[in-house]
Design a protein around this motif. Structure first.
Motif, PDB file in Angstrom:
ATOM      1  N   TYR A 119       0.847  -1.197   0.000  1.00  0.00           N
ATOM      2  CA  TYR A 119       0.000   0.000   0.000  1.00  0.00           C
ATOM      3  C   TYR A 119       0.889   1.256   0.000  1.00  0.00           C
ATOM      4  O   TYR A 119       0.677   2.197  -0.776  1.00  0.00           O
ATOM      5  N   ASN A 165      -0.369   3.801  13.601  1.00  0.00           N
ATOM      6  CA  ASN A 165      -1.039   2.564  13.160  1.00  0.00           C
ATOM      7  C   ASN A 165      -0.581   2.073  11.787  1.00  0.00           C
ATOM      8  O   ASN A 165      -0.483   0.871  11.540  1.00  0.00           O
ATOM      9  N   PHE A 166      -0.292   3.025  10.878  1.00  0.00           N
ATOM     10  CA  PHE A 166       0.275   2.666   9.564  1.00  0.00           C
ATOM     11  C   PHE A 166       1.466   3.603   9.328  1.00  0.00           C
ATOM     12  O   PHE A 166       1.410   4.504   8.487  1.00  0.00           O
ATOM     13  N   MET A 170       1.586   6.221   6.221  1.00  0.00           N
ATOM     14  CA  MET A 170       1.207   7.611   6.497  1.00  0.00           C
ATOM     15  C   MET A 170       2.354   8.583   6.223  1.00  0.00           C
ATOM     16  O   MET A 170       2.138   9.700   5.759  1.00  0.00           O
ATOM     17  N   ARG A 173       2.439   8.764   2.334  1.00  0.00           N
ATOM     18  CA  ARG A 173       1.302   9.491   1.758  1.00  0.00           C
ATOM     19  C   ARG A 173       1.519  10.996   1.903  1.00  0.00           C
ATOM     20  O   ARG A 173       1.193  11.777   1.006  1.00  0.00           O
ATOM     21  N   CYS A 300      -8.155   3.944  11.165  1.00  0.00           N
ATOM     22  CA  CYS A 300      -9.163   5.002  11.291  1.00  0.00           C
ATOM     23  C   CYS A 300     -10.394   4.686  10.443  1.00  0.00           C
ATOM     24  O   CYS A 300     -11.493   5.120  10.763  1.00  0.00           O
ATOM     25  N   VAL A 301     -10.206   3.910   9.369  1.00  0.00           N
ATOM     26  CA  VAL A 301     -11.320   3.610   8.466  1.00  0.00           C
ATOM     27  C   VAL A 301     -11.997   2.285   8.809  1.00  0.00           C
ATOM     28  O   VAL A 301     -12.849   1.807   8.073  1.00  0.00           O
ATOM     29  N   SER A 458      -9.148   2.508   0.247  1.00  0.00           N
ATOM     30  CA  SER A 458      -7.891   3.263   0.338  1.00  0.00           C
ATOM     31  C   SER A 458      -6.943   2.862  -0.784  1.00  0.00           C
ATOM     32  O   SER A 458      -6.659   1.678  -0.957  1.00  0.00           O
ATOM     33  N   PHE A 464      -8.269  10.478  -0.396  1.00  0.00           N
ATOM     34  CA  PHE A 464      -8.514   9.971   0.961  1.00  0.00           C
ATOM     35  C   PHE A 464      -8.777  11.158   1.869  1.00  0.00           C
ATOM     36  O   PHE A 464      -7.968  12.075   1.947  1.00  0.00           O
TER      37      PHE A 464
HETATM   38  O1  LIG Z   1      -5.764   4.639   9.818  1.00  0.00           O
HETATM   39  C1  LIG Z   1      -5.681   5.421   8.902  1.00  0.00           C
HETATM   40  C2  LIG Z   1      -5.246   5.112   7.515  1.00  0.00           C
HETATM   41  C3  LIG Z   1      -5.868   3.888   6.957  1.00  0.00           C
HETATM   42  C4  LIG Z   1      -5.800   3.862   5.448  1.00  0.00           C
HETATM   43  O2  LIG Z   1      -5.031   4.621   4.840  1.00  0.00           O
HETATM   44  O3  LIG Z   1      -6.529   3.065   4.880  1.00  0.00           O
END
Ligand SMILES: O=CCCC(=O)O
Length: 499
Positions: A119, A165-166, A170, A173, A300-301, A458, A464
């Motif tokens: 991802y 969390n990612f 993150m 991105r 978060c999603v 995502s 996003f």
């Molecule tokens: O938790 C936030 C990001 C999750 C995502 O990018 O799908």
């Protein structure tokens, strides 16, 4: 003094492993000389330590980014694209090691760490392309002897406040979009996940980005507010991007309002997941399973509230519980593990308190509900709860733990009303094979991203971002993500003799 630890795993490329902050191409300590520990959530044991930077360390990092920006903004979009592509290749080449670092920082299982890397590399790949797609416009305005043209220019130094969390996805991105646009960036990773961020900075340096294009300031939980505030208030920081809670997002927006800084906020989700009687049950089950249990519910999603129509409610719930009992909870590095720990002890405490509140108010816990007691890691049992009512905290708060709540509904109108009855609006999901209903739901659900017969919307190429109190601004997607790091300048020229 920095403690040294023996790494609990072997790296193929030991050069990736850095434990000092990265400023202007150098590995540096904080001015205070203090350090904090990085903990393996699967054991609760420290395995690295990093500098505790505070407000005193911000100026050097921002000045470095600013110096770099003065020349970086002038290089061609193609050169920026080439550096992003090189970074992308290096990230892919170091996939195995980055996955191990992710496992030991976040607790997620290895298979999910590989998924995050796939991802994440989507962002470097995508933004390399975006760098060359930045274009202006030319047009004839209402005054016929004039021509109007627009150009897009990078804002300057950006600051990124990144969640745990990612942590790789993150950072990429945010940094991918900023560097494509011609901005430079100071990244402040979460206290839980500095090591992957430093590894990315190392690879960015190897990819040829100039000194100061991407700086990293690590810090602990205590110094995070001070460091973040100093970044938000620094006069040379022109853009702040934050992913995290709505509570902190509001503080960041306030801090940035003094300097009228452009802000992107990716905040909390309390995402509804609607399954109608006419859904493909296998599809809904599979998609919910991947979405809900991914990273032990810490996305978060993720689905926070699952609404199932009355005709299939009991059967769906029974099958869900049967499937969920097959999850293998364990250390992320163990190849058999299908669900890891939550990343922080705070996550366990919050999960316990949400379950206790729901039980007190009449909810039924069908499975789980407890912390795993025979381990020092931060494990929480996969938990399934029904009988949720609006007054329960679990109905309105982002759970961020492996707890799945089910609610029965009768009609589409009732489901949409309940789904939208939240201050948040990040993502919503619905499963139905009725094409008219699909379109109605797409328009009527109040969220920035709607999954229609999918639990995953995502992707680097898709915008996003949320609405309502889930924040504003878009990350990823064509044009919109780089636009967050740019300003549009309008030129108006009077042309003699043109009419
Ligand atoms: O938790 C936030 C990001 C999750 C995502 O990018 O799908």
């Amino acid at each position: 003094m920095a403690k040294t630890y023996e790494l609990p795993f072997k790296l193929i490329n030991p050069g990736l492993f850095h434990t000092e902050s990265f400023v202007h191409g150098e590995w540096v300590k904080s001015k205070s000389g203090h350090f904090f520990e990085v903990i393996d959530p699967g054991t609760g044991n420290p395995w690295a330590s990093c500098p505790t930077n505070d407000a005193a360390d911000v100026d050097a990092a921002v000045e470095s980014c600013h110096t770099c920006f003065e020349s970086y903004k002038k290089i061609s979009p193609r050169s920026r694209a080439q550096m992003l592509f090189k970074w992308d290749s290096l990230i892919r080449e170091n996939r195995e090691d980055l996955a191990m670092l992710l496992v030991y920082e976040t607790g997620k299982p290895r298979s999910e760490a590989y998924g995050e890397l796939e991802y994440s590399a989507g962002f470097t790949w995508w933004f390399a392309g975006e760098a060359e797609r930045i274009q202006g416009t030319v047009f004839t305005p209402s005054t016929p002897d004039r021509r109007v043209f627009t150009i897009k220019q990078p804002l300057g130094v950006a600051a990124a406040l990144v969640p745990w969390n990612f942590p790789i996805a993150m950072v990429l991105r945010k940094a991918g979009a900023a560097l494509a646009a011609g901005c430079t960036m100071v990244v402040k990773p979460s206290p839980e996940t500095p090591i992957t961020c430093l590894a990315l900075a190392y690879l960015a340096d190897k990819a040829g980005f100039p000194k100061g294009a991407l700086n990293v300031l690590t810090t602990d939980l205590e110094k995070t507010p001070e460091l973040s505030e100093a970044l938000c208030r620094h006069s040379l920081v022109k853009k702040v991007t934050f992913t995290g809670s709505t509570r902190v997002g509001k503080l960041i927006a306030k801090l940035c309002s003094d300097g009228l800084k452009k802000v992107t906020l990716e905040l909390g989700g309390n995402c509804p997941f609607l399954i109608f009687d006419d859904a493909n049950i296998d599809q809904a089950m599979g998609q919910l399973f991947a979405l809900k249990w991914r990273h032990a519910g810490q996305a978060c999603v993720t689905a926070n509230r699952v609404y199932v129509q009355a005709g299939i409610f009991d059967a769906f719930l029974e099958r869900w519980s049967t499937e969920s009992k097959k999850l293998i909870v364990g250390h992320g590095a163990d190849k058999t593990t299908t669900m890891g720990p939550v990343t922080t002890p705070r996550g366990v405490e919050k999960a316990l308190s949400l379950v206790a509140d729901a039980k007190k108010k009449g909810a039924k816990v069908l499975m789980g509900g407890n912390k795993l007691s025979d381990t020092t890691g931060y494990f929480f049992e996969p938990t399934v709860i029904t009988g949720i009512t609006d007054d329960m905290e679990i109905a309105s708060e982002e759970i961020f733990a492996p707890i799945c709540t089910f609610i029965r509904f009768e009609t589409e109108t009732e489901a949409v009303k309940a789904a939208n009855d939240t201050s948040m609006g990040l993502a919503s999901y619905c499963f139905t094979k009725n094409v008219d209903r699909i379109w109605r739901l797409f328009e009527n659900l109040e969220a920035g991203m709607i999954g229609l017969n999918t639990g995953n919307s995502s992707a680097a190429e898709s915008p996003f971002g949320g609405m309502k109190q889930s924040g504003y601004g878009k990350e990823s997607g064509k044009d919109v993500a780089v636009a967050e790091y740019m300003t549009t300048k309008t030129g108006t020229l009077t042309v003699e003799g043109i009419i």
